[in-house]
Design an enzyme around this catalytic site. Structure first.
Site, short mmCIF file in Angstrom:
data_model
loop_
_atom_site.label_atom_id
_atom_site.label_comp_id
_atom_site.label_asym_id
_atom_site.label_seq_id
_atom_site.Cartn_x
_atom_site.Cartn_y
_atom_site.Cartn_z
N ARG A 178 1.54 -12.47 5.03
CA ARG A 178 2.96 -12.57 4.68
C ARG A 178 3.89 -12.15 5.81
O ARG A 178 5.08 -12.41 5.77
CB ARG A 178 3.25 -11.73 3.43
CG ARG A 178 2.45 -12.17 2.21
CD ARG A 178 2.90 -11.43 0.97
NE ARG A 178 2.09 -11.79 -0.19
CZ ARG A 178 2.35 -11.39 -1.42
NH1 ARG A 178 3.40 -10.61 -1.66
NH2 ARG A 178 1.57 -11.74 -2.42
N PRO A 186 0.83 -1.21 0.00
CA PRO A 186 0.00 0.00 0.00
C PRO A 186 0.86 1.26 0.00
O PRO A 186 1.88 1.32 0.68
CB PRO A 186 -0.82 -0.13 1.28
CG PRO A 186 -0.05 -1.06 2.15
CD PRO A 186 0.63 -2.01 1.21
N GLU A 187 0.44 2.25 -0.78
CA GLU A 187 1.15 3.51 -0.85
C GLU A 187 0.45 4.53 0.04
O GLU A 187 -0.51 4.20 0.75
CB GLU A 187 1.25 3.96 -2.31
CG GLU A 187 2.03 2.97 -3.17
CD GLU A 187 2.27 3.45 -4.59
OE1 GLU A 187 2.15 4.67 -4.84
OE2 GLU A 187 2.60 2.61 -5.45
N HIS A 201 -4.38 -15.95 10.13
CA HIS A 201 -3.36 -14.91 10.03
C HIS A 201 -3.66 -13.71 10.93
O HIS A 201 -3.04 -12.66 10.79
CB HIS A 201 -3.22 -14.46 8.58
CG HIS A 201 -2.84 -15.55 7.63
ND1 HIS A 201 -1.68 -16.28 7.78
CD2 HIS A 201 -3.48 -16.06 6.54
CE1 HIS A 201 -1.62 -17.19 6.81
NE2 HIS A 201 -2.69 -17.07 6.05
N ARG A 252 11.57 -2.18 -11.10
CA ARG A 252 10.13 -1.90 -11.09
C ARG A 252 9.67 -1.44 -12.46
O ARG A 252 10.40 -0.77 -13.18
CB ARG A 252 9.80 -0.81 -10.07
CG ARG A 252 10.18 -1.15 -8.64
CD ARG A 252 9.79 -0.02 -7.72
NE ARG A 252 10.24 -0.24 -6.36
CZ ARG A 252 9.98 0.58 -5.36
NH1 ARG A 252 9.28 1.68 -5.56
NH2 ARG A 252 10.42 0.31 -4.14
N LYS A 300 4.25 6.10 4.84
CA LYS A 300 3.43 4.89 4.71
C LYS A 300 3.25 4.18 6.05
O LYS A 300 2.91 3.00 6.10
CB LYS A 300 4.08 3.94 3.70
CG LYS A 300 4.26 4.55 2.31
CD LYS A 300 5.01 3.61 1.38
CE LYS A 300 5.34 4.27 0.06
NZ LYS A 300 6.10 3.38 -0.85
N LYS A 304 21.81 16.23 -8.98
CA LYS A 304 21.66 14.76 -8.96
C LYS A 304 21.53 14.22 -10.38
O LYS A 304 20.73 14.73 -11.17
CB LYS A 304 20.43 14.35 -8.13
CG LYS A 304 20.61 14.55 -6.63
CD LYS A 304 19.44 13.93 -5.87
CE LYS A 304 19.61 14.11 -4.37
NZ LYS A 304 20.80 13.40 -3.86
#
Length: 299
Positions: free
Chosen positions: A125, A2-3, A106, A285, A58, A168
């Site tokens: 998980r 989740p973001e 779980h 990604r 997050k 950068k």
């Protein structure tokens, strides 16, 4: 994982059940999640009242009247089930809704409140974790000490972005995902913000700063679009891909407004653009972008 918008959606769903409530009992059904629970974890929580439920990037942080704060990170599959005093149920952050994922086996942490509510943390998980730190030390604790600016805060503006990225050579997308610079951005919303800004994800991040360190014109555009994308996603209850649902159990809706994410081969939605959405891999990604209106300048 989740973001920021999904974590904010979870926070908003949990707050009515937790804020102002006293923790009566904490049951740990295993000794650890990703990491072992802190020493005397249940004992330190029991008897405390939740004063505020906040979000940092997050992470969720529950500020307690004991002077400590409970830090919660959902990992890949963490979710909460809430049983309210009236007997109704909520699932603020309902991940992995099918099969064995999300089943009672779980359920690893159960917090019972004096008002009759129960909050259960479920994590198939076990990539999530919980920690307790002194509230006064929150910003300097090991989880937050190196964390960058909040993208939805007033602290992120074009001059700040230019200072962060000046000189950068890191690809712009990688710089935006660097939690030490800006905390809380993830793959989905960076792809969307870059497309709205007309910026190629492989552009050197330093291109958003002029030689004197002041912001280049596109820096202001990017900051505006980052905030817009995140705000719209929070309002939509986050994005549902395969594993996320809103606090009321309904699916998040922002994915219906994706312009580029996971839309390879589709026509670019930008007015007047005849390009199509492409995909490259950056840092392991997938990156989605328009091959026509997000052009990498030739140097």
């Amino acid at each position: 994982m989740p973001e920021l918008p999904e974590v904010e959606t979870v926070r908003r769903g949990l707050a009515p059940a937790m804020v102002g409530a006293r923790v009566a009992r904490v049951t740990l059904r295993r000794p650890n999640l990703r990491f072992p629970f802190p020493e005397r974890f249940a004992e330190r929580l029991e008897g405390t009242t939740v004063l505020e439920l906040a979000r940092r990037a997050k992470y969720l942080t529950a500020h307690l009247d004991s002077g400590e704060s409970l830090i919660l990170h959902l990992g890949m599959s963490g979710r909460f089930d809430v049983r309210l005093p009236d007997g109704s149920n909520l699932s603020p952050g309902d991940f992995y809704l099918e099969g064995a994922l999300g089943t009672p086996k779980h359920d690893h942490v159960v917090m019972a409140f004096a008002n009759g509510a129960t909050v259960t943390y479920n994590d198939a998980r076990r990539f999530g974790f919980m920690d307790l730190v002194a509230t006064r030390d929150l910003e300097t604790c090991r989880h937050f000490a190196s964390m960058g600016v909040e993208p939805l805060s007033d602290a992120l503006d074009a001059p700040r972005l230019a200072r962060l990225f000046a000189r950068k050579i890191t690809p712009l997308k990688a710089a935006l995902l660097d939690q030490r610079l800006i905390a809380g951005l993830g793959n989905i919303y960076v792809c969307e913000a870059l497309h709205r800004s007309g910026l190629h994800p492989a552009l050197p991040a330093g291109a958003l700063a002029k030689p004197d360190g002041s912001p280049a014109p596109k820096a202001k555009t990017l900051v505006k679009e980052i905030k817009a994308v995140l705000t719209e996603a929070v309002a939509a209850g986050g994005s549902t891909l395969r594993d996320y649902a809103r606090p009321d159990g309904e699916r998040g809706a922002f994915q219906h407004g994706f312009r580029v994410y996971d839309r390879v081969g589709h026509a670019c939605p930008t007015k007047g653009c005849t390009g199509r959405i492409g995909r490259i891999v950056q840092g392991g990604r997938s990156t989605f972008f328009c091959e026509t209106c997000q052009v990498l300048p030739v140097r």
